[in-house]
Scaffold this motif. Structure first.
Motif, PDB file in Angstrom:
ATOM      1  N   ARG A 131       0.828  -1.216   0.000  1.00 29.15           N
ATOM      2  CA  ARG A 131       0.000   0.000   0.000  1.00 29.15           C
ATOM      3  C   ARG A 131       0.860   1.263   0.000  1.00 29.15           C
ATOM      4  O   ARG A 131       0.474   2.291  -0.547  1.00 29.15           O
ATOM      5  CB  ARG A 131      -0.907  -0.041   1.232  1.00 29.15           C
ATOM      6  N   GLY A 132       2.001   1.209   0.639  1.00 27.21           N
ATOM      7  CA  GLY A 132       2.960   2.318   0.587  1.00 27.21           C
ATOM      8  C   GLY A 132       2.694   3.468   1.527  1.00 27.21           C
ATOM      9  O   GLY A 132       2.981   4.629   1.198  1.00 27.21           O
ATOM     10  N   GLU A 133       2.193   3.162   2.740  1.00 25.24           N
ATOM     11  CA  GLU A 133       1.887   4.255   3.663  1.00 25.24           C
ATOM     12  C   GLU A 133       3.121   4.976   4.177  1.00 25.24           C
ATOM     13  O   GLU A 133       3.027   6.069   4.736  1.00 25.24           O
ATOM     14  CB  GLU A 133       1.064   3.741   4.843  1.00 25.24           C
ATOM     15  N   GLU A 134       4.307   4.383   3.990  1.00 23.46           N
ATOM     16  CA  GLU A 134       5.533   5.080   4.397  1.00 23.46           C
ATOM     17  C   GLU A 134       5.698   6.385   3.623  1.00 23.46           C
ATOM     18  O   GLU A 134       6.436   7.280   4.055  1.00 23.46           O
ATOM     19  CB  GLU A 134       6.752   4.193   4.170  1.00 23.46           C
ATOM     20  N   PHE A 135       5.001   6.503   2.497  1.00 29.83           N
ATOM     21  CA  PHE A 135       5.100   7.704   1.685  1.00 29.83           C
ATOM     22  C   PHE A 135       3.987   8.704   1.957  1.00 29.83           C
ATOM     23  O   PHE A 135       3.867   9.692   1.221  1.00 29.83           O
ATOM     24  CB  PHE A 135       5.116   7.318   0.202  1.00 29.83           C
ATOM     25  N   CYS A 136       3.180   8.461   2.971  1.00 25.34           N
ATOM     26  CA  CYS A 136       2.196   9.467   3.373  1.00 25.34           C
ATOM     27  C   CYS A 136       2.931  10.740   3.789  1.00 25.34           C
ATOM     28  O   CYS A 136       3.883  10.687   4.572  1.00 25.34           O
ATOM     29  CB  CYS A 136       1.341   8.951   4.531  1.00 25.34           C
ATOM     30  N   GLY A 137       2.514  11.860   3.247  1.00 23.38           N
ATOM     31  CA  GLY A 137       3.174  13.121   3.562  1.00 23.38           C
ATOM     32  C   GLY A 137       4.381  13.416   2.694  1.00 23.38           C
ATOM     33  O   GLY A 137       5.002  14.476   2.832  1.00 23.38           O
ATOM     34  N   VAL A 138       4.730  12.505   1.781  1.00 19.17           N
ATOM     35  CA  VAL A 138       5.866  12.689   0.885  1.00 19.17           C
ATOM     36  C   VAL A 138       5.354  13.205  -0.462  1.00 19.17           C
ATOM     37  O   VAL A 138       4.299  12.777  -0.941  1.00 19.17           O
ATOM     38  CB  VAL A 138       6.634  11.367   0.685  1.00 19.17           C
ATOM     39  N   VAL A 139       6.085  14.105  -1.084  1.00 16.00           N
ATOM     40  CA  VAL A 139       5.720  14.585  -2.416  1.00 16.00           C
ATOM     41  C   VAL A 139       5.646  13.388  -3.366  1.00 16.00           C
ATOM     42  O   VAL A 139       6.579  12.575  -3.410  1.00 16.00           O
ATOM     43  CB  VAL A 139       6.764  15.609  -2.923  1.00 16.00           C
ATOM     44  N   PRO A 140       4.557  13.220  -4.109  1.00 18.11           N
ATOM     45  CA  PRO A 140       4.425  12.059  -4.996  1.00 18.11           C
ATOM     46  C   PRO A 140       5.612  11.843  -5.925  1.00 18.11           C
ATOM     47  O   PRO A 140       6.042  10.710  -6.131  1.00 18.11           O
ATOM     48  CB  PRO A 140       3.142  12.364  -5.770  1.00 18.11           C
ATOM     49  N   GLU A 141       6.159  12.904  -6.489  1.00 15.55           N
ATOM     50  CA  GLU A 141       7.313  12.751  -7.367  1.00 15.55           C
ATOM     51  C   GLU A 141       8.481  12.110  -6.630  1.00 15.55           C
ATOM     52  O   GLU A 141       9.188  11.259  -7.175  1.00 15.55           O
ATOM     53  CB  GLU A 141       7.733  14.105  -7.925  1.00 15.55           C
ATOM     54  N   THR A 142       8.697  12.513  -5.387  1.00 22.34           N
ATOM     55  CA  THR A 142       9.775  11.953  -4.577  1.00 22.34           C
ATOM     56  C   THR A 142       9.503  10.494  -4.259  1.00 22.34           C
ATOM     57  O   THR A 142      10.403   9.647  -4.323  1.00 22.34           O
ATOM     58  CB  THR A 142       9.926  12.758  -3.278  1.00 22.34           C
ATOM     59  N   ALA A 143       8.258  10.190  -3.926  1.00 26.07           N
ATOM     60  CA  ALA A 143       7.879   8.810  -3.622  1.00 26.07           C
ATOM     61  C   ALA A 143       8.080   7.911  -4.833  1.00 26.07           C
ATOM     62  O   ALA A 143       8.598   6.788  -4.722  1.00 26.07           O
ATOM     63  CB  ALA A 143       6.426   8.761  -3.157  1.00 26.07           C
ATOM     64  N   MET A 144       7.668   8.382  -6.010  1.00 23.11           N
ATOM     65  CA  MET A 144       7.799   7.574  -7.218  1.00 23.11           C
ATOM     66  C   MET A 144       9.263   7.304  -7.548  1.00 23.11           C
ATOM     67  O   MET A 144       9.622   6.203  -7.964  1.00 23.11           O
ATOM     68  CB  MET A 144       7.082   8.260  -8.382  1.00 23.11           C
ATOM     69  N   ALA A 145      10.119   8.298  -7.334  1.00 21.75           N
ATOM     70  CA  ALA A 145      11.546   8.117  -7.583  1.00 21.75           C
ATOM     71  C   ALA A 145      12.147   7.112  -6.599  1.00 21.75           C
ATOM     72  O   ALA A 145      12.980   6.279  -6.976  1.00 21.75           O
ATOM     73  CB  ALA A 145      12.268   9.454  -7.483  1.00 21.75           C
ATOM     74  N   ALA A 146      11.723   7.174  -5.346  1.00 18.84           N
ATOM     75  CA  ALA A 146      12.232   6.242  -4.331  1.00 18.84           C
ATOM     76  C   ALA A 146      11.842   4.808  -4.669  1.00 18.84           C
ATOM     77  O   ALA A 146      12.645   3.885  -4.534  1.00 18.84           O
ATOM     78  CB  ALA A 146      11.700   6.630  -2.955  1.00 18.84           C
ATOM     79  N   ILE A 147      10.610   4.624  -5.113  1.00 11.94           N
ATOM     80  CA  ILE A 147      10.137   3.286  -5.474  1.00 11.94           C
ATOM     81  C   ILE A 147      10.903   2.749  -6.674  1.00 11.94           C
ATOM     82  O   ILE A 147      11.315   1.581  -6.704  1.00 11.94           O
ATOM     83  CB  ILE A 147       8.621   3.322  -5.741  1.00 11.94           C
ATOM     84  N   ALA A 148      11.123   3.594  -7.667  1.00 16.32           N
ATOM     85  CA  ALA A 148      11.907   3.176  -8.839  1.00 16.32           C
ATOM     86  C   ALA A 148      13.319   2.783  -8.431  1.00 16.32           C
ATOM     87  O   ALA A 148      13.881   1.813  -8.961  1.00 16.32           O
ATOM     88  CB  ALA A 148      11.937   4.292  -9.872  1.00 16.32           C
TER      89      ALA A 148
END
Length: 226
Positions: A131-148
């Motif tokens: 689900r990726g709740e660790e990225f709650c509050g994170v800018v989506p662009e930053t979250a997507m880069a981290a996942i990649a």
């Protein structure tokens, strides 16, 4: 329909549950098939599901929003406009819906990105889902880069719908998720969250963080015979 069996303890039974879950939600009729034809379409994936559930990275923890595999039906087979109303919150009755922020004709433009390699697939398994709740509050662009950077993929709209269809428990207050695997060429990122006591498919801007909105991801996708 409740799922008493863990996918890790009996993956075959869990796959069968997911198939039946879609049948009871009229997916065969929506796809122009009878129940037997629909089951024949997805049956080759059963062996893959059993193998995936035994993989080292398989994880089943609904509270943490992690499941080992999902049976996904692409929008070319059953449209998102038909699948979202067939979702509910866990224990809820109100149907999910597509938000009016999608102007007429725009939802069709949110297609799977090249990175997902999901384009052209009709029925497949998504595995190692988070689900990726660790990225709650994170800018989506930053979250997507981290996942990649972790070698994982972003979920598409269809995959997000599949997640809450098979496991409605994962969509809870303050732990909702974006679906960065579907884009339309602008700054919008689709997301599923809770509104009016029901699941809602909407979108948020790629540069705007939300404390209640993470970023869903998966280890990969599998079709029969791979």
């Amino acid at each position: 329909m409740p799922h008493a069996l863990s996918p890790l303890s009996d993956a075959g039974a869990e796959f069968d549950r997911q198939v039946n879950n879609l049948v009871t939600r009229d997916y065969p009729a929506l796809a122009g098939l009878d129940a037997g034809e629909f089951e024949a379409l997805v049956a080759p994936l059963r062996a893959e599901a059993v193998a995936l559930a035994a993989a080292p990275d398989a994880s089943y923890d609904l509270e943490a929003g992690r499941v080992p595999f999902l049976l996904v039906i692409a929008r070319d087979v059953v449209p998102v406009e038909e699948t979202m109303p067939r979702t509910t919150l866990h224990g809820g009755r109100l149907p999910g819906f597509v938000d009016r922020s999608f102007e007429p004709g725009s939802l069709e433009r949110f297609v799977a990105t090249e990175e997902t390699e999901a384009g052209g697939l009709s029925a497949y398994l998504l595995y190692g889902v988070e689900r990726g709740e660790e990225f709650c509050g994170v800018v989506p662009e930053t979250a997507m880069a981290a996942i990649a950077g972790r070698g994982r993929g972003l979920l598409t709209i269809e995959e997000g719908v599949a997640l809450i269809t098979h496991f409605p428990e994962v969509l809870v207050k303050n732990k909702c998720f974006s679906l960065g695997g579907s884009r339309c060429g602008d700054r919008r990122v689709p997301a599923i969250w809770i509104s009016k006591k029901a699941p809602k498919l909407g979108w948020c801007w790629a540069g705007n963080p939300h404390t209640w909105l993470g970023m869903a991801s998966a280890a990969g996708r599998r079709v029969a015979g791979e």
